[in-house]
Design an enzyme around this catalytic site. Structure first.
Site, short mmCIF file in Angstrom:
data_model
loop_
_atom_site.label_atom_id
_atom_site.label_comp_id
_atom_site.label_asym_id
_atom_site.label_seq_id
_atom_site.Cartn_x
_atom_site.Cartn_y
_atom_site.Cartn_z
N ASP A 87 0.79 -1.34 -0.01
CA ASP A 87 -0.02 0.08 0.00
C ASP A 87 0.82 1.29 0.14
OD1 ASP A 87 -2.27 1.74 0.15
OD2 ASP A 87 -3.17 0.84 2.05
N ASP A 135 -2.65 2.05 -6.21
CA ASP A 135 -1.44 2.32 -5.07
C ASP A 135 -1.73 1.05 -4.13
OD1 ASP A 135 -3.96 2.87 -3.94
OD2 ASP A 135 -3.20 4.43 -2.54
N GLU A 136 -2.13 -0.06 -4.67
CA GLU A 136 -2.53 -0.91 -3.74
C GLU A 136 -2.52 -2.47 -4.29
OE1 GLU A 136 -5.69 -2.39 -0.05
OE2 GLU A 136 -5.99 -0.48 -1.46
#
Length: 470
Positions: A11, A105-106
């Site tokens: 993350d 983003d993960e």
């Protein structure tokens, strides 16, 4: 569940805000809020410095401004965020063929499937190398969780924030989860959490003690069974490399309610065109056209129409969206409009009659559709969004600090420079023009790591930021 912590969850830390800080030296260490800046805008991401004041994602922007009036408020640069996300995902795919992105983003990574980890120590070293390579290539930080299941890996990465690594050793899961609040578990939102609290259940240990039958009685069969399994740290979900898209859609929220029916129709046409562009970018087509309308009183209506075959023709989608709009009462005003396409396929079956009619409509539209008023409340805001890149013929590269009253203020600095000077220009200054974002690091400018490979142990950072749950 496997017997080694070989599922990794990455993350990126405050991703959008961190990108802006990395690209703007004057904002490093300062409160930064990224999101819609209009009266109805919401926060997309807040830097950790802004979170100290209580600002968080999905908060109304007006509330964020009250909490942190001195923060920098910037319009998102999604093109830049996507390009950096692609660099990060490339590093993950160098570790394993099984990478499951959840957002820009993960992502989850199955390290065992890639042969990059077989036990706790090799998994930890892989996580350390990954964090070092992300920093080297993008200049950003990411938090890593390592565990024997997806649920626990995600919980571990949350504990690692910001800029850390947490590994949960197999066999310690129940002891670690027990004292945590029930909201820690995926699928337990505010409503479920309040329902459980009223039943006297506030921790994961209390969930397990309540028993499966009681949770089924409280929450229903499917949710009760799933939550009981999670309370026992059971999670057999695999990492899935490809998550098939179910729909493609776009929507806009307007600063001022739209009352003019003609204007509403023009907005729907514009959204249909944007939706088709996004559809074509993914190489897909779709059969079902969906219209979303949120009215002045916050009531939301959804209408859909299924075509005879999948299409990516903008004229066909525009006409279907217009037909759907005919069935919606917009009296009183509209605050949000959206157009989507579902029933996706990787081929098209053209509707020749609609296509022929659409060609005429498209030609007329190109000549007569005016620029949407909602997207340009003032000329300055439309041309110079806060935070976006510009270039001046004399002063070089910079970014927009703000604009209004016929003026635009620019700070001239680059990712590798010192804090730059601020200058103000007329919004129509011929020497000032929009510019593409600059790479955040010299390594990114050179193309990142060779062959997309994760760096060797000799390139890694030390164990700073690591934490292991035993």
């Amino acid at each position: 569940m496997r017997n080694a912590p070989t599922i990794l969850h990455l993350d990126m830390d405050a991703f959008f805000a961190s990108v802006e800080q990395a690209s703007k030296p004057s904002l490093r260490g300062k409160a930064v809020v990224v999101g819609g800046l209009g009266p109805r805008g919401v926060v997309a991401t807040a830097s950790y410095e802004a979170r100290v004041f209580g600002v968080h994602s999905a908060m109304p922007m007006a509330q964020a401004r009250r909490l942190a009036p001195n923060a920098a408020y910037l319009v998102p640069r999604f093109g830049l965020y996507r390009s950096i996300s692609e660099q990060v995902m490339g590093l993950l795919r160098a570790l394993s063929p099984l990478v499951e992105p959840l957002s820009l983003d993960e992502a989850f990574v199955d390290l065992e499937a890639g042969g990059t980890a077989r036990d706790g120590e090799s998994a930890r070293l892989t996580g350390v190398r990954l964090r070092a390579d992300i920093r080297a290539v993008t200049g950003l930080t990411g938090s890593v969780g390592l565990a024997a299941s997806k649920m626990l890996a995600k919980i571990a990465s949350e504990q690692a924030k910001p800029d850390g690594l947490v590994l949960i050793e197999p066999g310690t899961e129940r002891a670690m989860l027990g004292p945590m609040p029930v909201r820690t578990l995926p699928g337990v939102g505010p409503a479920t959490g309040d329902h459980l609290r009223r039943a006297g259940i506030t921790t994961v240990d209390e969930l397990a003690e309540a028993g499966e039958d009681e949770l089924v009685r409280l929450l229903g069969k499917a949710h009760g069974h799933a939550l009981y399994a999670m309370a026992l740290a059971h999670d057999e979900r695999p990492v899935v490399a490809e998550r098939e898209a179910k729909s493609v859609s776009v929507e806009d929220t307007y600063d001022v309610d739209i009352h003019d029916r003609l204007r509403v129709g023009l907005e729907v046409q514009r959204l249909a065109d944007r939706c088709v562009r996004r559809l074509r970018d993914t190489g897909l087509s779709g059969r079902t056209i969906v219209l979303k309308v949120r009215r002045y009183d916050f009531s939301t209506l959804t209408r859909s129409e299924t075509l005879r075959g999948p299409t990516d023709d903008p004229a066909v989608v525009r006409e279907a969206a217009a037909r759907l709009l005919d069935s919606v009462d917009t009296t009183g005003g509209v605050r949000l409009l959206g157009v989507g396409v579902s029933g996706l396929a990787d081929y098209t079956q053209e509707d020749l009659f609609a296509q022929a009619a659409g060609e005429l409509a498209e030609a007329a539209t190109e000549e007569t559709v005016p620029e949407p008023v909602a997207e340009q409340p003032t000329q300055a805001e439309r041309r110079w969004p806060a935070g976006h890149d510009v270039r001046h013929a004399e002063f070089g590269h910079g970014w927009v600090q703000g604009s209004g009253l016929g003026r635009v203020t620019v700070r001239f600095e680059t990712p590798g420079s010192e804090t730059g000077r601020v200058r103000t220009f007329r919004v129509d200054d011929p020497a000032l023009e929009p510019a593409d974002p600059l790479p955040l690091t010299a390594r990114a400018a050179a193309g990142g790591l060779h062959d997309g490979a994760v760096g060797s142990e000799g390139e890694t950072a030390g164990p700073e930021g690591e934490r292991t749950r035993r």
